[in-house]
Design a protein around this motif. Structure first.
Motif: not given
Length: 226
Positions: A170-175, A178-182, A203-205, A222-224
């Protein structure tokens, strides 16, 4: 070509799953739908449709209700459930209503590829027609028994893995961790552990963000999506 309808309420997840389908030789995405109503309309509208990858949690009706309505209308399109619903009652109901397979989220491309390859083998077996001896019947019923992708490593929770996966999708860009945790409510250390797992399994880059000083910040997508 085997024509596939991808149904998921999350448009980004639907795009990812559609991209997975297009990577499997012999399969083509005929359309996407994001609600039960859209799914039923697509099944009626599409001139040719062989298989539906169907999420259970849809905004207007459940995936199982979609299958029931399809059968009530005489629509016999094959269905593989692709969903985070893992309670035994839902799995049992899917079996009884004719779902050919059940793929639990989160999964990697290899997991979906195995299900699609098994489905293609089933189609090849059935297209032969004629009568079947017991050995042939056993082969038909066993055609969809392809092994699933390996489970998560010991100590990893499928629920937490799905939280992190959905956050990246759902993210607009790399996270960052800490952002994932929040966004998910897990600790930074937990987020980092699952992000590293997703990176190791492709599955992630990982990208690096350099600041004015100090170590670069690790950020994941996310890789794709990249």
């Amino acid at each position: 070509m085997i024509e596939v309808l991808v149904v998921d309420d999350d448009t980004r997840v639907a795009r990812v799953n559609a991209a997975y389908v297009e990577k499997v030789p012999g399969f083509r995405v005929a359309g996407e739908a994001h609600s039960a109503g859209e799914a039923l309309a697509a099944v009626e509208r599409l001139e040719r449709l062989d298989l539906i990858l169907l999420d259970h949690y849809l905004p207007d009706r459940t995936g199982l209700e979609v299958v029931r309505e399809m059968r009530r209308r005489g629509l016999q399109t094959d269905v593989i459930m692709v969903t985070a619903a893992r309670d035994v009652s839902t799995v049992q109901a899917a079996m009884r209503q004719g779902a050919l397979q059940y793929l639990v989220k989160p999964f990697a491309f290899a997991g979906l590829r195995a299900k699609l390859a098994a489905y293609a083998e089933l189609r090849r077996t059935l297209d032969g027609g004629g009568e079947a001896e017991q050995a042939e019947v056993d082969r038909i019923f066993g055609a969809l028994s392809a092994p699933s992708e390996p489970g998560l490593p010991k100590g990893h929770s499928p629920t937490t893995a799905e939280l992190v996966r959905q956050c990246l999708l759902k993210a607009d860009g790399p996270l960052s961790a800490q952002e994932i945790a929040d966004r998910t409510g897990v600790s930074r250390q937990t987020a980092q552990r699952y992000l590293k797992l997703l990176e190791r399994t492709g599955r992630a880059v990982l990208t690096l963000k350099y600041g004015d000083a100090g170590r670069p910040e690790h950020r994941y997508a996310w890789a794709t999506r990249v």
